[in-house]
Design an enzyme around this catalytic site. Structure first.
Site, PDB file in Angstrom:
ATOM      1  N   THR A  69       0.900  -1.630   0.043  1.00 43.67           N
ATOM      2  CA  THR A  69      -0.195   0.218  -0.152  1.00 43.67           C
ATOM      3  C   THR A  69       0.937   1.266   0.030  1.00 43.67           C
ATOM      4  O   THR A  69       1.168   1.936  -1.142  1.00 43.67           O
ATOM      5  CB  THR A  69      -1.194   0.062   1.319  1.00 43.67           C
ATOM      6  OG1 THR A  69      -1.800  -1.376   1.117  1.00 43.67           O
ATOM      7  CG2 THR A  69      -1.943   1.357   1.251  1.00 43.67           C
ATOM      8  N   ASN A  90       5.855  -1.563   3.134  1.00 40.37           N
ATOM      9  CA  ASN A  90       5.129  -0.760   4.754  1.00 40.37           C
ATOM     10  C   ASN A  90       5.766  -0.941   5.791  1.00 40.37           C
ATOM     11  O   ASN A  90       5.302   0.028   7.043  1.00 40.37           O
ATOM     12  CB  ASN A  90       3.959  -1.824   4.951  1.00 40.37           C
ATOM     13  CG  ASN A  90       2.424  -1.465   3.810  1.00 40.37           C
ATOM     14  OD1 ASN A  90       2.727  -0.308   2.826  1.00 40.37           O
ATOM     15  ND2 ASN A  90       1.469  -2.398   3.986  1.00 40.37           N
ATOM     16  N   LYS A 108       6.258   7.712  10.381  1.00 39.05           N
ATOM     17  CA  LYS A 108       5.687   7.451   9.147  1.00 39.05           C
ATOM     18  C   LYS A 108       5.344   8.876   9.109  1.00 39.05           C
ATOM     19  O   LYS A 108       5.280   9.058   7.636  1.00 39.05           O
ATOM     20  CB  LYS A 108       4.011   6.501   9.890  1.00 39.05           C
ATOM     21  CG  LYS A 108       2.966   6.602   8.388  1.00 39.05           C
ATOM     22  CD  LYS A 108       2.238   6.290   8.552  1.00 39.05           C
ATOM     23  CE  LYS A 108       0.494   6.628   9.362  1.00 39.05           C
ATOM     24  NZ  LYS A 108       0.015   7.809   8.765  1.00 39.05           N
ATOM     25  N   TYR A 151      -4.456  11.412   9.092  1.00 39.16           N
ATOM     26  CA  TYR A 151      -4.984   9.702   8.908  1.00 39.16           C
ATOM     27  C   TYR A 151      -6.099   9.498   9.947  1.00 39.16           C
ATOM     28  O   TYR A 151      -5.486   9.013  11.382  1.00 39.16           O
ATOM     29  CB  TYR A 151      -4.555   8.726   8.983  1.00 39.16           C
ATOM     30  CG  TYR A 151      -5.299   7.454   7.985  1.00 39.16           C
ATOM     31  CD1 TYR A 151      -6.345   7.883   7.213  1.00 39.16           C
ATOM     32  CD2 TYR A 151      -5.676   6.124   8.812  1.00 39.16           C
ATOM     33  CE1 TYR A 151      -6.437   6.276   6.421  1.00 39.16           C
ATOM     34  CE2 TYR A 151      -6.239   5.148   8.569  1.00 39.16           C
ATOM     35  CZ  TYR A 151      -6.949   5.228   7.594  1.00 39.16           C
ATOM     36  OH  TYR A 151      -7.831   4.111   6.774  1.00 39.16           O
ATOM     37  N   ASP A 187      -9.473  -3.361   0.510  1.00 41.46           N
ATOM     38  CA  ASP A 187      -8.591  -3.777   1.264  1.00 41.46           C
ATOM     39  C   ASP A 187      -8.789  -4.236   2.008  1.00 41.46           C
ATOM     40  O   ASP A 187      -8.199  -5.606   2.070  1.00 41.46           O
ATOM     41  CB  ASP A 187      -7.239  -2.939   0.803  1.00 41.46           C
ATOM     42  CG  ASP A 187      -6.174  -3.571   1.833  1.00 41.46           C
ATOM     43  OD1 ASP A 187      -5.607  -4.012   0.879  1.00 41.46           O
ATOM     44  OD2 ASP A 187      -5.601  -3.415   2.885  1.00 41.46           O
ATOM     45  N   HIS A 191      -8.269  -8.815   2.478  1.00 44.73           N
ATOM     46  CA  HIS A 191      -7.744  -9.185   3.516  1.00 44.73           C
ATOM     47  C   HIS A 191      -8.579 -10.292   4.351  1.00 44.73           C
ATOM     48  O   HIS A 191      -7.630 -11.382   4.452  1.00 44.73           O
ATOM     49  CB  HIS A 191      -7.172  -8.075   4.139  1.00 44.73           C
ATOM     50  CG  HIS A 191      -5.970  -8.094   3.919  1.00 44.73           C
ATOM     51  ND1 HIS A 191      -4.891  -8.395   2.692  1.00 44.73           N
ATOM     52  CD2 HIS A 191      -5.803  -6.671   3.294  1.00 44.73           C
ATOM     53  CE1 HIS A 191      -3.984  -7.844   2.477  1.00 44.73           C
ATOM     54  NE2 HIS A 191      -4.136  -6.225   2.662  1.00 44.73           N
ATOM     55  N   ASP A 234      -4.339   1.060  -6.081  1.00 42.98           N
ATOM     56  CA  ASP A 234      -2.792   0.784  -5.470  1.00 42.98           C
ATOM     57  C   ASP A 234      -2.269  -1.122  -5.936  1.00 42.98           C
ATOM     58  O   ASP A 234      -1.111  -0.700  -6.444  1.00 42.98           O
ATOM     59  CB  ASP A 234      -2.063   0.654  -3.699  1.00 42.98           C
ATOM     60  CG  ASP A 234      -3.522   0.337  -2.722  1.00 42.98           C
ATOM     61  OD1 ASP A 234      -3.952  -0.148  -2.999  1.00 42.98           O
ATOM     62  OD2 ASP A 234      -3.223   0.593  -1.455  1.00 42.98           O
ATOM     63  N   HIS A 235      -3.144  -1.680  -5.951  1.00 41.23           N
ATOM     64  CA  HIS A 235      -2.613  -3.221  -6.029  1.00 41.23           C
ATOM     65  C   HIS A 235      -3.766  -4.503  -6.087  1.00 41.23           C
ATOM     66  O   HIS A 235      -4.808  -3.267  -5.916  1.00 41.23           O
ATOM     67  CB  HIS A 235      -1.558  -3.677  -5.074  1.00 41.23           C
ATOM     68  CG  HIS A 235      -1.879  -3.101  -3.574  1.00 41.23           C
ATOM     69  ND1 HIS A 235      -3.224  -3.900  -2.838  1.00 41.23           N
ATOM     70  CD2 HIS A 235      -1.668  -2.431  -2.378  1.00 41.23           C
ATOM     71  CE1 HIS A 235      -3.633  -3.739  -1.835  1.00 41.23           C
ATOM     72  NE2 HIS A 235      -3.014  -2.957  -1.824  1.00 41.23           N
ATOM     73  N   HIS A 335      -1.352  -9.350  -0.308  1.00 38.23           N
ATOM     74  CA  HIS A 335      -0.768  -8.937  -1.636  1.00 38.23           C
ATOM     75  C   HIS A 335       0.444  -9.221  -1.637  1.00 38.23           C
ATOM     76  O   HIS A 335       1.116  -8.415  -0.442  1.00 38.23           O
ATOM     77  CB  HIS A 335      -1.839  -7.282  -1.994  1.00 38.23           C
ATOM     78  CG  HIS A 335      -1.970  -5.943  -1.043  1.00 38.23           C
ATOM     79  ND1 HIS A 335      -0.049  -5.214  -0.578  1.00 38.23           N
ATOM     80  CD2 HIS A 335      -2.652  -6.127   0.094  1.00 38.23           C
ATOM     81  CE1 HIS A 335      -1.239  -4.440   0.129  1.00 38.23           C
ATOM     82  NE2 HIS A 335      -2.105  -5.271   0.439  1.00 38.23           N
TER      83      HIS A 335
END
Length: 397
Positions: A69, A90, A108, A151, A187, A191, A234-235, A335
């Site tokens: 991600t 990540n 981060k 976030y 996502d 998962h 993103d994936h 992923h």
């Protein structure tokens, strides 16, 4: 007199910046985390289908390696592969800083981990205001857009959309012409339950509806006909099983290692100099993986030259998981595999005044989205890994 001249000069700069921004189109870049390229063939996605009919749809979008991600979101906005933008996974270890980076740590938001020049920086430097709602890497101090959010997953999706619409209703001098918007689904559901699960079917439909709501609200704005909407992910995601897992560290002696953090399905390890050969021989005995010394990774992956890749990169074979202990339970999806594995591929949809109508294009690399946005906004950019030739065919002459 000097003060008067200074004020006049500052007023001139402000007016010049305003005039420059006023003539620019708008770009709203949206990410649906983990939205696999072929979900539309399994689930109903009427709103994304509508964007494809009104604009452009790529067969798929090829993520950068590793297909995780944070690396891929940051590659999209820097035009650089993770090896070159510094966000190599990540979670990772920086041997120069002697610090670890993870999505749950204070690192981060440490600017020293982030390389490249994000597209919002480039725009701001050239007089165009920008905004971001949760895009990874957008809350890094002076590397942030004019408007950004820290976030908070609890903020409802509808609130995120309304906030973006409010930003686009601001007075022209304050209004962002580039907005990046992030959603964390499908996502999480992929998962938890697997990519083709009934639960993910519901979530994919929900996210398609979210895009429909955003698109409609953008069109209703007085500037609606000036807005280019780009929807990416993103994936992708692939199934994993508790029957397919590898406790890779049990094959390696702790005394051989300086750093090893298991990140399913790809990880890097730092090895003591005297243990390099021992680790290489031990990894050759591990089933269901492939591995490389970082100076021997295939060039097509554009990975391994960054110090943060450490000494060895280990990747589970598709469908297999890397785990810390054999007793660790595995289910759902994940992923991170080789980016030529089609289940890892992402989506690209776009519509607006700069895009052709009902245009289908070949698979494109996600680093080229940077060049696309720069072209639409008329930005001058440095050489990056993205290629404008790859996206030129989707634009009006």
């Amino acid at each position: 007199m000097k003060k008067t001249l200074l004020l006049s000069f500052l007023f001139f700069l402000a007016c010049a910046s305003y005039a420059q921004q006023k003539d620019k189109p708008y770009v709203v870049l949206v990410s649906l985390d983990g939205f696999r390229w072929d979900y539309h063939t399994y689930f109903d996605t009427p709103n994304l289908d509508k964007i494809a009919n009104e604009g452009v749809k790529a067969k798929s979008m090829k993520p950068s390696y590793p297909t995780k991600t944070f690396p891929n979101h940051y590659s999209i906005v820097t035009g650089l592969y993770p090896d070159n933008n510094g966000i190599v996974n990540n979670s990772f270890y920086d041997p120069k800083l002697k610090m670890s980076f993870s999505l749950s740590s204070i690192a981060k938001t440490d600017a020293r981990f982030y390389g490249g020049n994000p597209i919002w920086n480039v725009a701001e430097q050239q007089g165009i205001k920008t905004a971001s709602f949760y895009w990874p890497g957008s809350d890094i101090g002076d590397r942030s857009p004019s408007i950004f959010k820290t976030y908070d997953a609890s903020v409802p999706y509808a609130t995120r959309i309304e906030t973006v619409i409010d930003w686009l209703k601001l007075p022209e001098k304050e209004r962002p012409h580039l907005i990046t918007l992030y959603f964390d689904e499908p996502d999480y559901t992929g998962h938890t339950f697997g990519p083709l699960s009934k639960e993910n079917k519901i979530t994919v439909h929900k996210m398609d509806s979210i895009i429909g709501s955003l698109s409609m609200k953008l069109e209703e704005l007085s500037i609606g006909k000036q807005i280019n909407l780009i929807v990416v992910s993103d994936h992708g995601m692939t199934d994993i099983s508790d029957k397919k897992k590898v406790a890779v560290l049990k094959y390696l002696k702790p005394s051989w290692l300086e750093y090893a953090d298991v990140i399913n399905p790809i990880m890097s390890i730092r090895v003591r100099p005297e243990a390099q050969d021992s680790v290489f021989k031990a990894l050759r005995r591990v089933p269901h993986i492939r591995f490389w010394k970082t100076d021997n990774i295939p060039k097509r992956l554009h990975y391994g030259t960054n110090d943060r890749s450490l000494d060895f990169v280990i990747e589970a074979k598709k469908g297999y998981s890397l785990v810390k202990e054999s007793s660790q339970k595995v289910k759902g999806g994940t992923h991170g595999y080789d980016n030529r594995v089609k289940d890892m591929h992402a989506i690209f949809y776009a519509k607006g005044p700069d895009f052709k109508v009902n245009k289908k294009v070949r698979t494109l690399k996600n680093v080229s989205v940077y060049n696309l946005i720069a072209h639409i906004l008329g930005l001058q950019i440095e050489t990056v890994d993205g290629d404008f030739k790859e996206v030129k065919r989707m634009l009006k002459e």
